[in-house]
Write a protein that holds these residues in place. Structure first.
Motif, PDB file in Angstrom:
ATOM      1  N   ARG A   1      -0.850   4.787 -11.188  1.00  0.00           N
ATOM      2  CA  ARG A   1      -2.013   5.030 -10.550  1.00  0.00           C
ATOM      3  C   ARG A   1      -2.434   6.396  -9.633  1.00  0.00           C
ATOM      4  O   ARG A   1      -1.415   6.195  -8.996  1.00  0.00           O
ATOM      5  CB  ARG A   1      -2.220   3.701 -10.143  1.00  0.00           C
ATOM      6  CG  ARG A   1      -2.659   1.948 -10.606  1.00  0.00           C
ATOM      7  CD  ARG A   1      -3.182   2.692 -11.550  1.00  0.00           C
ATOM      8  NE  ARG A   1      -4.433   2.098 -11.091  1.00  0.00           N
ATOM      9  CZ  ARG A   1      -5.477   1.324 -11.640  1.00  0.00           C
ATOM     10  NH1 ARG A   1      -4.740   0.062 -11.742  1.00  0.00           N
ATOM     11  NH2 ARG A   1      -6.722   1.636 -10.184  1.00  0.00           N
TER      12      ARG A   1
ATOM     13  N   ASP B   1      -5.099   6.691  -7.969  1.00  0.00           N
ATOM     14  CA  ASP B   1      -6.325   6.306  -7.400  1.00  0.00           C
ATOM     15  C   ASP B   1      -6.817   7.477  -6.467  1.00  0.00           C
ATOM     16  O   ASP B   1      -8.441   7.956  -5.955  1.00  0.00           O
ATOM     17  CB  ASP B   1      -7.034   5.246  -7.515  1.00  0.00           C
ATOM     18  CG  ASP B   1      -6.680   4.274  -8.815  1.00  0.00           C
ATOM     19  OD1 ASP B   1      -7.962   4.378  -9.824  1.00  0.00           O
ATOM     20  OD2 ASP B   1      -5.772   3.750  -9.273  1.00  0.00           O
ATOM     21  N   LYS B   2      -6.242   8.064  -5.495  1.00  0.00           N
ATOM     22  CA  LYS B   2      -6.659   7.725  -4.499  1.00  0.00           C
ATOM     23  C   LYS B   2      -6.809   9.647  -4.519  1.00  0.00           C
ATOM     24  O   LYS B   2      -6.724  10.348  -3.204  1.00  0.00           O
ATOM     25  CB  LYS B   2      -5.768   7.538  -2.962  1.00  0.00           C
ATOM     26  CG  LYS B   2      -5.770   6.084  -3.161  1.00  0.00           C
ATOM     27  CD  LYS B   2      -4.864   6.147  -1.931  1.00  0.00           C
ATOM     28  CE  LYS B   2      -4.715   4.472  -1.749  1.00  0.00           C
ATOM     29  NZ  LYS B   2      -3.745   3.398  -0.371  1.00  0.00           N
TER      30      LYS B   2
ATOM     31  N   HIS C   1      -6.171   6.911 -13.889  1.00  0.00           N
ATOM     32  CA  HIS C   1      -7.093   6.658 -12.300  1.00  0.00           C
ATOM     33  C   HIS C   1      -8.225   5.274 -12.916  1.00  0.00           C
ATOM     34  O   HIS C   1      -8.768   5.637 -14.328  1.00  0.00           O
ATOM     35  CB  HIS C   1      -7.353   7.517 -11.493  1.00  0.00           C
ATOM     36  CG  HIS C   1      -8.443   8.315 -12.659  1.00  0.00           C
ATOM     37  ND1 HIS C   1      -8.743   9.792 -11.696  1.00  0.00           N
ATOM     38  CD2 HIS C   1      -8.546   8.453 -13.700  1.00  0.00           C
ATOM     39  CE1 HIS C   1      -9.277  10.739 -12.610  1.00  0.00           C
ATOM     40  NE2 HIS C   1      -9.087  10.353 -13.667  1.00  0.00           N
ATOM     41  N   ASP C   2      -9.898   5.544 -11.765  1.00  0.00           N
ATOM     42  CA  ASP C   2     -10.144   4.614 -12.450  1.00  0.00           C
ATOM     43  C   ASP C   2     -12.069   5.667 -12.725  1.00  0.00           C
ATOM     44  O   ASP C   2     -11.584   5.966 -10.889  1.00  0.00           O
ATOM     45  CB  ASP C   2     -10.944   3.194 -11.101  1.00  0.00           C
ATOM     46  CG  ASP C   2     -11.450   2.964 -12.090  1.00  0.00           C
ATOM     47  OD1 ASP C   2     -12.398   2.795 -12.519  1.00  0.00           O
ATOM     48  OD2 ASP C   2     -12.894   1.978 -10.899  1.00  0.00           O
ATOM     49  N   TYR C   3     -12.036   5.794 -13.536  1.00  0.00           N
ATOM     50  CA  TYR C   3     -12.982   6.676 -13.575  1.00  0.00           C
ATOM     51  C   TYR C   3     -13.384   6.869 -14.637  1.00  0.00           C
ATOM     52  O   TYR C   3     -14.103   7.019 -15.895  1.00  0.00           O
ATOM     53  CB  TYR C   3     -12.148   8.912 -13.693  1.00  0.00           C
ATOM     54  CG  TYR C   3     -13.121   9.911 -13.314  1.00  0.00           C
ATOM     55  CD1 TYR C   3     -12.714  10.772 -12.446  1.00  0.00           C
ATOM     56  CD2 TYR C   3     -13.757  10.437 -13.859  1.00  0.00           C
ATOM     57  CE1 TYR C   3     -13.612  11.869 -11.993  1.00  0.00           C
ATOM     58  CE2 TYR C   3     -14.307  11.220 -13.573  1.00  0.00           C
ATOM     59  CZ  TYR C   3     -14.023  12.365 -12.799  1.00  0.00           C
ATOM     60  OH  TYR C   3     -15.111  13.391 -12.635  1.00  0.00           O
TER      61      TYR C   3
ATOM     62  N   THR D   1      -5.611  10.835 -16.852  1.00  0.00           N
ATOM     63  CA  THR D   1      -5.712  11.810 -16.406  1.00  0.00           C
ATOM     64  C   THR D   1      -5.269  13.673 -17.170  1.00  0.00           C
ATOM     65  O   THR D   1      -5.825  14.545 -16.760  1.00  0.00           O
ATOM     66  CB  THR D   1      -4.998  11.880 -15.310  1.00  0.00           C
ATOM     67  OG1 THR D   1      -3.669  12.028 -15.522  1.00  0.00           O
ATOM     68  CG2 THR D   1      -5.852  10.354 -13.734  1.00  0.00           C
TER      69      THR D   1
ATOM     70  N   LEU E   1      -9.330   2.429 -17.899  1.00  0.00           N
ATOM     71  CA  LEU E   1      -8.767   3.642 -16.969  1.00  0.00           C
ATOM     72  C   LEU E   1      -8.976   4.731 -17.379  1.00  0.00           C
ATOM     73  O   LEU E   1      -9.435   4.730 -18.390  1.00  0.00           O
ATOM     74  CB  LEU E   1      -7.839   3.352 -15.799  1.00  0.00           C
ATOM     75  CG  LEU E   1      -7.539   2.118 -15.247  1.00  0.00           C
ATOM     76  CD1 LEU E   1      -5.778   2.291 -15.320  1.00  0.00           C
ATOM     77  CD2 LEU E   1      -7.792   1.992 -14.061  1.00  0.00           C
TER      78      LEU E   1
END
Length: 313
Positions: free
Chosen positions: A204, A206-207, A134-136, A165, A162
């Motif tokens: 992904r 991301d949400k 994810h984009d973190y 996780t 990216l």
């Protein structure tokens, strides 16, 4: 519950140095979330998603993990006499794995990622490894292009950085080549494989909500969100999913004019005329009379100061 047919491994062997001194008392995966050990919550969640064969490795304070998981159906504990790291720990467990994809999760993360969706997404590809990404920005160190990893470093300007996780699905054969019995990092192994032309898939997420419990501040922030309703609660929590800002264990004994405000998660602690706000208190803590504190993880009984106020406030 879905039929339990697939396998997972929880990495639970690390020292948790950023959480000292609290990790002198418990290994990080046994830190309580809303008064329940994160490791047990993670296992229950995996089982609900259909993971019937779960390997847990442990090293730091491993006796506590062994005792916690003793007799648990479908769970195999791998004790490590020396620290093996993520790569060495996975390689050591190869003989415990079935010849099928393995979901791997860090033992110190809380998230809303669907384990089975990730697992099934991997099974629909030809990649030996699928990484949940994810984009973190705080942890964006992996370069990705077209849902493939192109570098395990942040320097490539032609691809998107990216964050990994700590969740992945792997084909166990990818672990061959890691030296048995020696400490190693799985990302270093993946980096070598990538240089050899092996492709790594990206899934992904991301949400989804995600956090690790890397520091006391992270741990307190996670509790704040779980108690005030801003972070979704897993179904596995015994306290349920409804918002409840103050959670006190039934075995706690807080007497006199004790005042608990804002949000708190309090285990089986004792105290008289205490005042707490935005605190997490572990089982067994004995407060001196008149103790007062806020924004604190209380993992062991505090020393009474002359004014009855917590040091550091």
């Amino acid at each position: 519950m879905k039929e339990c047919t697939v396998q997972a491994m929880i990495l639970a062997a690390g020292f948790g140095t950023r959480l000292l001194p609290h990790t002198r008392l418990r290994p990080k995966p046994l830190f309580p979330l809303l008064n329940e050990p994160l490791l047990l919550l993670t296992i229950r969640r995996l089982q609900r998603f259909g993971f019937g064969h779960i390997i847990v490795n442990c090293h730091h304070l491993r006796g506590q993990i062994v005792d916690c998981l003793h007799g648990m159906a479908g769970v195999v504990v791998q004790e490590e006499e020396t620290i093996l790291g993520t790569g060495g720990g996975l390689r050591q467990a190869l003989s415990l794995m079935r010849d099928e994809p393995l979901l791997v999760t860090n033992g110190d993360i809380y998230h809303t990622i669907d384990f089975r969706t990730l697992y099934d997404a991997h099974c629909s590809t030809q990649f030996p490894v699928t990484l949940a990404m994810h984009d973190y920005p705080r942890f964006n160190t992996v370069q990705v292009t077209d849902d493939k990893v192109v570098a395990f470093r942040p320097e490539d300007e032609n691809s998107q950085p990216l964050a990994f996780t700590g969740l992945s699905v792997i084909e166990p054969d990818i672990l061959h080549g890691i030296e048995v019995g020696r400490e190693s990092c799985i990302i270093d192994h993946y980096r070598r494989k990538l240089n050899d032309g092996v492709q790594f898939g990206v899934f992904r997420v991301d949400k989804c909500f995600w956090t690790d419990m890397g520091t006391p501040e992270d741990y307190l922030e996670l509790h704040a969100g779980l108690l005030n309703g801003s972070i979704p609660r897993w179904q596995e929590f015994a306290c349920g999913t409804a918002e409840k800002r103050i959670l006190i264990d039934d075995k706690a004994r807080l007497t006199g004019k004790s005042c608990i405000t804002d949000w708190c998660a309090i285990g089986a602690a004792t105290g008289r005329d205490i005042s707490l706000a935005r605190c997490v208190v572990w089982d067994g803590v004995q407060f001196p009379d008149g103790y007062c504190s806020a924004d604190l993880l209380v993992s062991e009984s505090p020393h009474e100061t002359a004014a009855g106020i917590a040091e550091g406030n």
